[in-house]
Write an enzyme that holds these catalytic residues in place. Sequence first.
Site, short mmCIF file in Angstrom:
data_model
loop_
_atom_site.label_atom_id
_atom_site.label_comp_id
_atom_site.label_asym_id
_atom_site.label_seq_id
_atom_site.Cartn_x
_atom_site.Cartn_y
_atom_site.Cartn_z
CE LYS A 258 -4.37 -1.92 1.32
NZ LYS A 258 -5.54 -1.89 2.22
NE ARG B 14 -7.83 -8.43 0.21
CZ ARG B 14 -7.53 -7.53 -0.73
NH1 ARG B 14 -6.61 -6.60 -0.49
NH2 ARG B 14 -8.15 -7.56 -1.91
#
Length: 257
Positions: free
Chosen positions: A204, A239
Amino acid sequence: MAIVNVTPDSFSDGGERLDPAQAIDDGLRFVSEGADIVDVGGESTRPGAHPVSEEEELRRVLPVVAGLAARQALVSVDTRHASVARACLDAGARMVNDVSALQDDPSLMPLLAGRTAAVVLMHRRGRPQGNYDGPPYTDVVAEVRHFLVDRATICEGAGIDRQRIALDPGIGFGKSPTENLALIAGAGSLADAGYPVLIGSSRKGFIGKLTGVEEPRRRDPASVWLAVEAARRGASIVRVHDVAGTRQALAVAAAIR
């Protein structure tokens, strides 16, 4: 939880799996590398992304979900829409991962109440079209925890069994790097509420801000480290994009413990 996006515009792997056969092959490869869950998503949630129609989302995800489920993979569908969730559950999906915590589509909660699938409730601030802008946090861990526990309580009241609910604090999604790190460090505080916690920090943007690495694919070393740290702090599910690397790192971390 392995990430299998079948979108043209996801921030890291957009466009890579527009062919359902490729997406199925990648999902099965992730299972062989140690993924317990394969999360299939057909709508990008990157900042600035625009929503797609439910029909288009379903066209993207359904053949992949069905193909993976037919090969005994435990499939999660990453969707906000009841129509997409219903078709995917009918095709063999066993989890629904909703970035809106069952708020965007009022039909999704009663659908899940009548099924046996697991559900992930995620926190976000704002919407992707507005780059997840919203009011500042005073105490991000406490505020996110309060929101998620409240949503879980509402779900239980609607008939979704507590044992089927997991909570995701929504790493990214309008939080600053400092706030994201606080949420990862606070995974145990969230887990203390009595639900499994999912942390999804892989590749991210805040990693890029912390490291100076602009290309999302080159953020895997930091992503693996954050997954291990999240698990150490109390997360039950991580995840990730790099399944093999994360599985190795988790095994070594478990051996040290």
